[in-house]
Design a protein around this motif. Structure first.
Motif, PDB file in Angstrom:
ATOM      1  N   ASP A 245      41.041  52.224  37.747  1.00 16.04           N
ATOM      2  CA  ASP A 245      42.469  51.823  37.592  1.00 16.04           C
ATOM      3  C   ASP A 245      40.905  50.105  38.265  1.00 16.04           C
ATOM      4  O   ASP A 245      41.595  49.268  38.129  1.00 16.04           O
ATOM      5  CB  ASP A 245      43.011  51.783  38.426  1.00 16.04           C
ATOM      6  N   ASN A 279      47.991  50.327  44.002  1.00 15.61           N
ATOM      7  CA  ASN A 279      48.801  51.613  42.938  1.00 15.61           C
ATOM      8  C   ASN A 279      50.289  50.382  43.112  1.00 15.61           C
ATOM      9  O   ASN A 279      50.966  50.742  42.317  1.00 15.61           O
ATOM     10  CB  ASN A 279      49.207  52.659  43.108  1.00 15.61           C
ATOM     11  N   PRO A 340      47.560  48.863  37.945  1.00 18.67           N
ATOM     12  CA  PRO A 340      46.810  50.397  37.677  1.00 18.67           C
ATOM     13  C   PRO A 340      48.204  51.284  38.140  1.00 18.67           C
ATOM     14  O   PRO A 340      49.295  50.617  38.620  1.00 18.67           O
ATOM     15  CB  PRO A 340      46.327  50.120  39.986  1.00 18.67           C
TER      16      PRO A 340
END
Length: 361
Positions: A245, A279, A340
């Motif tokens: 990511d 994230n 991500p």
């Protein structure tokens, strides 16, 4: 935003044998044709050099498989100004991605000199080389992308962390050097019209990562039957971000340079941007280590009857650490359409499988 087509570009990546750097080199060789990638890394022994050598071999495999592109590796230190100047003279890179840095919050407490050498002097050398790439009317560097860190947010209590937040109170030397990188880049963007983008990475993990990171160090200790220490009595949260990511985000950002504009004073408006890459989903450290041990058992790194509870110890917060990291990724989503999304379980599963292959084959 100025769109840059990476095909036919010369890309310099510092820290190319590092965790993120090696993945980025492979991604460019796989997906951009043709591209010329020049990598530099000093291959220091901050952690097991065999992992860096493994990464370079993986890059070589990608270079052979995708022969339309060119890969060149230079073993050298970015803190050596003469080396950087010669690299720029020979290769004339159009895109520069600075990932070389001395990493680690705790290591900066006991070994501060190397952080000044690599993170400050090294980055200054990169900025100076970018500046002089425009000499004599040359097109020069079209975009400088560099690694910052979520550590710049220090003890911020407002979450999620936004790039609009003030970050003037670092709690470690490492964080201070990363904030300094952002300040230096802004000054050079203003003075010399260098399009630059800083990326604040949030707790990057994955296969062939850094052994000093928690998930890797925990695995090493559990395998030896040693106890792992979980800081702040397990009340830490981290925005764990899988390396693929991160690399996807870096590659997108490389292709979108901040616009060069002239202000009312006739001087450049700094072509300068900062983004979080995280994230956007902080995980409790106790949950994290529970998933890790499950995946290590699943991958047969640990035996099925492993007594995990007897191998963990809850301890106070370490100096330089922070209780939570949490990325606001709205700017990255708005400008590049990317967020991500690799789950912690999927990421740790891939790490456990790699660990078995690398160490236990």
């Amino acid at each position: 935003m100025q769109h840059i087509d990476l095909a036919n570009k010369k890309v310099l990546i510092t820290g190319a044998a590092g965790f993120i750097g090696s993945y980025l080199v492979q991604e460019l060789l796989r997906t951009v044709t043709p591209v010329t990638v020049i990598g530099i890394d000093n291959m220091n022994d901050y952690y097991d050099v065999s992992i860096k050598e493994y990464r370079l071999k993986e890059i070589e495999k990608a270079a052979v498989k995708h022969s339309g592109s060119t890969w060149t590796f230079v073993k050298a230190d970015i803190s050596d100004k003469s080396v950087i100047d010669v690299l720029f003279q020979i290769y004339k890179p159009e895109i520069v991605v600075n990932l070389a840095a001395q990493a680690g919050v705790r290591y900066s407490i006991t070994n501060p000199d190397v952080y000044i050498s690599s993170n400050l002097n090294g980055f200054y050398n990169i900025l100076e080389a970018c500046r002089h790439s425009y000499d004599d009317g040359n097109t020069g560097v079209e975009h400088l992308v560099y690694a910052s860190s979520s550590s710049v947010y220090g003890g911020n209590t407002k979450v999620p962390f936004s790039t609009d937040d003030k970050v003037d109170n670092p709690v470690s030397l490492y964080a201070a050097t990363k904030k300094s990188n952002e300040l230096l880049a802004h000054a050079y963007s203003k003075l010399y019209n260098i399009p630059s983008t800083g990326l604040r990475f949030f707790t990057v993990y994955g296969p062939a990562g850094r052994p000093d990171m928690a998930y890797f160090g925990f695995t090493n200790k559990l395998l030896k039957g040693e106890k792992i220490q979980i800081f702040n009595y397990g009340n830490c949260k981290r925005d764990f971000t899988y390396v693929d990511d991160i690399v996807h985000g870096v590659k997108l950002v490389m292709q979108g340079a901040p616009d060069r504009k002239t202000g009312d004073d006739g001087l450049p408006v700094p072509p300068y941007s900062i983004y979080n890459i995280g994230n956007n989903n902080p995980e409790n450290l106790l949950d994290f280590v529970d998933i890790l041990q499950q995946e290590l058992i699943e991958a047969c790194v640990l035996p099925a009857d492993y007594d995990f509870e007897s191998h963990k110890e809850l301890v106070p917060m370490q100096a330089g650490d922070v209780p939570v990291t949490y990325a606001d990724t709205s700017a990255l989503e708005a400008d590049f359409g990317f967020k991500p999304g690799t789950s912690l379980r999927d990421g740790l599963r891939r790490f456990a499988q790699w660990y078995k292959e690398f160490y236990l084959k």
